[in-house]
Design a protein around this motif. Structure first.
Motif, PDB file in Angstrom:
ATOM      1  N   SER A   8       0.844  -1.184   0.000  1.00 45.90           N
ATOM      2  CA  SER A   8       0.000   0.000   0.000  1.00 45.90           C
ATOM      3  C   SER A   8       0.878   1.232   0.000  1.00 45.90           C
ATOM      4  N   LEU A   9       0.550   2.168  -0.865  1.00 48.40           N
ATOM      5  CA  LEU A   9       1.277   3.432  -0.879  1.00 48.40           C
ATOM      6  C   LEU A   9       0.532   4.488  -0.066  1.00 48.40           C
ATOM      7  N   GLU A  10      -0.491   4.042   0.658  1.00 47.64           N
ATOM      8  CA  GLU A  10      -1.309   4.952   1.453  1.00 47.64           C
ATOM      9  C   GLU A  10      -0.929   4.955   2.924  1.00 47.64           C
ATOM     10  N   ASN A  11       0.081   4.182   3.307  1.00 48.13           N
ATOM     11  CA  ASN A  11       0.473   4.115   4.713  1.00 48.13           C
ATOM     12  C   ASN A  11       1.227   5.394   5.077  1.00 48.13           C
ATOM     13  N   LEU A  12       0.516   6.330   5.692  1.00 44.78           N
ATOM     14  CA  LEU A  12       1.092   7.633   5.978  1.00 44.78           C
ATOM     15  C   LEU A  12       2.105   7.579   7.114  1.00 44.78           C
ATOM     16  N   GLU A  13       1.927   6.638   8.027  1.00 45.80           N
ATOM     17  CA  GLU A  13       2.891   6.504   9.118  1.00 45.80           C
ATOM     18  C   GLU A  13       4.272   6.173   8.567  1.00 45.80           C
ATOM     19  N   VAL A  14       4.307   5.292   7.564  1.00 47.47           N
ATOM     20  CA  VAL A  14       5.575   4.960   6.902  1.00 47.47           C
ATOM     21  C   VAL A  14       6.043   6.130   6.035  1.00 47.47           C
ATOM     22  N   ALA A  15       5.125   6.719   5.286  1.00 52.14           N
ATOM     23  CA  ALA A  15       5.478   7.783   4.352  1.00 52.14           C
ATOM     24  C   ALA A  15       6.145   8.968   5.042  1.00 52.14           C
ATOM     25  N   PHE A  16       5.687   9.294   6.240  1.00 52.80           N
ATOM     26  CA  PHE A  16       6.200  10.477   6.938  1.00 52.80           C
ATOM     27  C   PHE A  16       6.979  10.111   8.197  1.00 52.80           C
ATOM     28  N   ALA A  17       7.510   8.887   8.224  1.00 48.44           N
ATOM     29  CA  ALA A  17       8.249   8.430   9.409  1.00 48.44           C
ATOM     30  C   ALA A  17       9.458   9.301   9.703  1.00 48.44           C
ATOM     31  N   SER A  18      10.054   9.881   8.678  1.00 48.80           N
ATOM     32  CA  SER A  18      11.265  10.682   8.874  1.00 48.80           C
ATOM     33  C   SER A  18      10.960  12.120   9.272  1.00 48.80           C
ATOM     34  N   SER A 303       1.522   3.082 -11.632  1.00 42.95           N
ATOM     35  CA  SER A 303       2.678   2.537 -12.343  1.00 42.95           C
ATOM     36  C   SER A 303       3.684   1.920 -11.383  1.00 42.95           C
ATOM     37  N   ASN A 304       3.853   2.527 -10.218  1.00 45.94           N
ATOM     38  CA  ASN A 304       4.781   1.965  -9.233  1.00 45.94           C
ATOM     39  C   ASN A 304       4.280   0.628  -8.701  1.00 45.94           C
ATOM     40  N   ILE A 305       2.995   0.541  -8.420  1.00 46.16           N
ATOM     41  CA  ILE A 305       2.427  -0.737  -7.972  1.00 46.16           C
ATOM     42  C   ILE A 305       2.547  -1.783  -9.084  1.00 46.16           C
ATOM     43  N   TYR A 306       2.281  -1.356 -10.319  1.00 43.24           N
ATOM     44  CA  TYR A 306       2.371  -2.282 -11.450  1.00 43.24           C
ATOM     45  C   TYR A 306       3.782  -2.855 -11.582  1.00 43.24           C
ATOM     46  N   LEU A 307       4.793  -2.009 -11.381  1.00 48.12           N
ATOM     47  CA  LEU A 307       6.172  -2.508 -11.472  1.00 48.12           C
ATOM     48  C   LEU A 307       6.467  -3.517 -10.359  1.00 48.12           C
ATOM     49  N   THR A 308       5.959  -3.289  -9.162  1.00 45.57           N
ATOM     50  CA  THR A 308       6.177  -4.284  -8.097  1.00 45.57           C
ATOM     51  C   THR A 308       5.558  -5.620  -8.493  1.00 45.57           C
ATOM     52  N   GLU A 309       4.405  -5.569  -9.158  1.00 43.71           N
ATOM     53  CA  GLU A 309       3.746  -6.807  -9.589  1.00 43.71           C
ATOM     54  C   GLU A 309       4.550  -7.508 -10.677  1.00 43.71           C
ATOM     55  N   LEU A 310       5.104  -6.742 -11.613  1.00 47.98           N
ATOM     56  CA  LEU A 310       5.941  -7.326 -12.666  1.00 47.98           C
ATOM     57  C   LEU A 310       7.184  -7.981 -12.075  1.00 47.98           C
ATOM     58  N   SER A 336       7.919   6.583  -2.217  1.00 51.05           N
ATOM     59  CA  SER A 336       9.310   6.209  -1.952  1.00 51.05           C
ATOM     60  C   SER A 336       9.460   5.425  -0.655  1.00 51.05           C
ATOM     61  N   TYR A 337       8.897   5.941   0.425  1.00 51.11           N
ATOM     62  CA  TYR A 337       9.125   5.325   1.729  1.00 51.11           C
ATOM     63  C   TYR A 337       8.385   4.002   1.862  1.00 51.11           C
ATOM     64  N   ASN A 338       7.202   3.899   1.270  1.00 50.25           N
ATOM     65  CA  ASN A 338       6.482   2.625   1.357  1.00 50.25           C
ATOM     66  C   ASN A 338       7.134   1.549   0.498  1.00 50.25           C
ATOM     67  N   LEU A 339       7.643   1.907  -0.672  1.00 42.92           N
ATOM     68  CA  LEU A 339       8.349   0.923  -1.506  1.00 42.92           C
ATOM     69  C   LEU A 339       9.638   0.466  -0.828  1.00 42.92           C
ATOM     70  N   ALA A 340      10.384   1.412  -0.260  1.00 43.04           N
ATOM     71  CA  ALA A 340      11.617   1.047   0.439  1.00 43.04           C
ATOM     72  C   ALA A 340      11.309   0.175   1.647  1.00 43.04           C
ATOM     73  N   ASN A 341      10.257   0.510   2.355  1.00 39.67           N
ATOM     74  CA  ASN A 341       9.855  -0.274   3.524  1.00 39.67           C
ATOM     75  C   ASN A 341       9.475  -1.703   3.145  1.00 39.67           C
ATOM     76  N   ALA A 342       8.980  -1.864   1.902  1.00 42.30           N
ATOM     77  CA  ALA A 342       8.595  -3.194   1.411  1.00 42.30           C
ATOM     78  C   ALA A 342       9.773  -3.962   0.824  1.00 42.30           C
ATOM     79  N   GLY A 343      10.964  -3.344   0.804  1.00 46.06           N
ATOM     80  CA  GLY A 343      12.158  -4.069   0.386  1.00 46.06           C
ATOM     81  C   GLY A 343      12.620  -3.833  -1.035  1.00 46.06           C
TER      82      GLY A 343
END
Length: 395
Positions: A8-18, A303-310, A336-343
């Motif tokens: 999910s790219l909607e996790n604001l706690e992760v998105a604004f953790a910094s 597009s970012n979610i689609y790339l994770t699926e690919l 950025s932060y949610n994708l990085a958090n997902a590895g």
């Protein structure tokens, strides 16, 4: 093997953790201002005037717009930003964002500065790429003449030879430093000349690993085919293709020039067509993974979610260095932060340069973020939601 994860790219706690509460309040004010078209235009004019008359505005800029969208005034000054991003598994591209003055002294100074970014990148896993624009290294008017097939005079030929030598010199330096280098795309009326220089560099330096990357602006209706053609040539000549995908940055200028000069606009008829071709280009790059190394420069959530699926479907390790997600510093932290958090591999373009000299860059960022018809931007909406979330959490 990667495991199937729901991102999910909607996790604001992760998105604004910094970001501290004070950081969020500052961001709120910055994006609230940028939601006013009038305020943006007036602010840019006033800032440029202040620098022109040497009014002491630098401190204000560094605590607001410059501080939000730029890493610092120099490579060394940007280290804190590099470290802060690295703490959240996000890497950095040091992007020298000073526009040249259109003379050989300026071109040579830019060349030397890009060399310094390559040297800084060498051996540092947190700075995996360098980047440059060809127009920072030489006269674009000469490239236009070359693309149009016009003869160059002796002075122009000497200038063009210097430009080509600088491009090759940066690519060679990247190869010797074992880092990677991205060459930005520019306007269509001299992009063919840039492409030729980039592909010559790829043939020299991408034989074993992918060092040199070209940029493909998918808002051009011919770009998907150009990407496929480039890969066919790369395969036939035995080198790797580096592909950075973006939607594009010169739409209005491209359409206006095509209208004035009476040729078909290279720009897609609508956004849906750009989105379609961008995602098709992602799929093509992943289908040819190993031959193609990919940097996806996108602020589009789908597009970012689609790339994770690919990536997962192809069973590519998310940490494989041949696939990166990229966004601009100060924008789309939810992505950025949610994708990085997902590895996944994520890198931020971090502009830097003297405050007064990056004003053109800051002006473009402000205009891009300005709302249409009074609607809040996506960035502003996310900031407001995170402020509200924290208030409710602390009740």
């Amino acid at each position: 093997m990667p495991t199937k994860t729901k991102i999910s790219l909607e996790n604001l706690e992760v998105a604004f953790a910094s970001k501290s509460d004070a950081d969020l309040r500052k961001m709120y004010l910055i994006f609230a201002t940028m939601n006013s078209n009038t305020a943006v235009k007036m602010g840019i004019k006033m800032a440029n005037l202040a620098f022109k008359i040497k009014f002491p505005i630098k401190g204000l800029m560094k605590s607001t717009m410059f501080g939000h969208f730029c890493g610092g005034e120099s490579i060394e000054d940007s280290q804190q930003t590099v470290d802060e991003l690295a703490a959240f598994n996000i890497k950095t591209i040091l992007d020298y964002s000073v526009e040249g003055e259109g003379n050989e002294v300026s071109y040579e100074a830019t060349y030397k500065e890009i060399l310094r970014t390559i040297e800084r990148s060498a051996g540092d896993d947190n700075i995996p790429f360098a980047v440059f624009k060809v127009t920072g290294l030489g006269d674009y008017k000469i490239m236009i003449k070359v693309q149009e097939g016009k003869m160059l005079n002796n002075a122009e030929r000497a200038s063009f030879d210097k430009l080509k030598a600088r491009v090759d010199g940066l690519c060679q330096a990247a190869a010797e430093a074992n880092t990677r280098i991205l060459i930005d795309a520019e306007e269509s009326w001299f992009q063919d000349v840039i492409d030729q220089m980039v592909y010559e560099a790829m043939e020299k330096y991408n034989q074993k690993d992918c060092i040199v990357y070209n940029t493909y602006q998918m808002y051009r209706h011919d770009m998907l085919q150009r990407l496929k053609d480039a890969n066919e040539v790369a395969e036939s000549k035995g080198y790797k293709l580096g592909a950075k995908l973006v939607r594009g940055a010169y739409m209005e200028k491209e359409r206006e020039r095509a209208k004035v000069k009476g040729y078909r606009s290279p720009i897609q008829p609508d956004k849906a067509s750009s989105d379609r071709d961008y995602d098709a280009a992602l799929a093509f790059c992943i289908e040819n993974f190993g031959q193609i190394s990919l940097v996806s420069g996108s602020h589009n959530e789908r597009s970012n979610i689609y790339l994770t699926e690919l990536i997962e479907k192809k069973q590519i390790n998310p940490k494989d260095e041949n696939v990166y997600f990229a966004q601009l510093y100060g924008m789309s932290d939810n992505i950025s932060y949610n994708l990085a958090n997902a590895g996944f591999n994520v890198v931020k373009y971090v502009p830097y340069g003297p405050v007064e000299k990056v004003m053109p860059y800051l002006g473009r960022r402000a205009e891009e973020n300005t709302s249409v018809a009074g609607q809040s931007s996506r960035e502003f909406d996310l900031i407001k939601k995170e402020i509200a979330r924290r208030r409710n959490f602390n009740k």
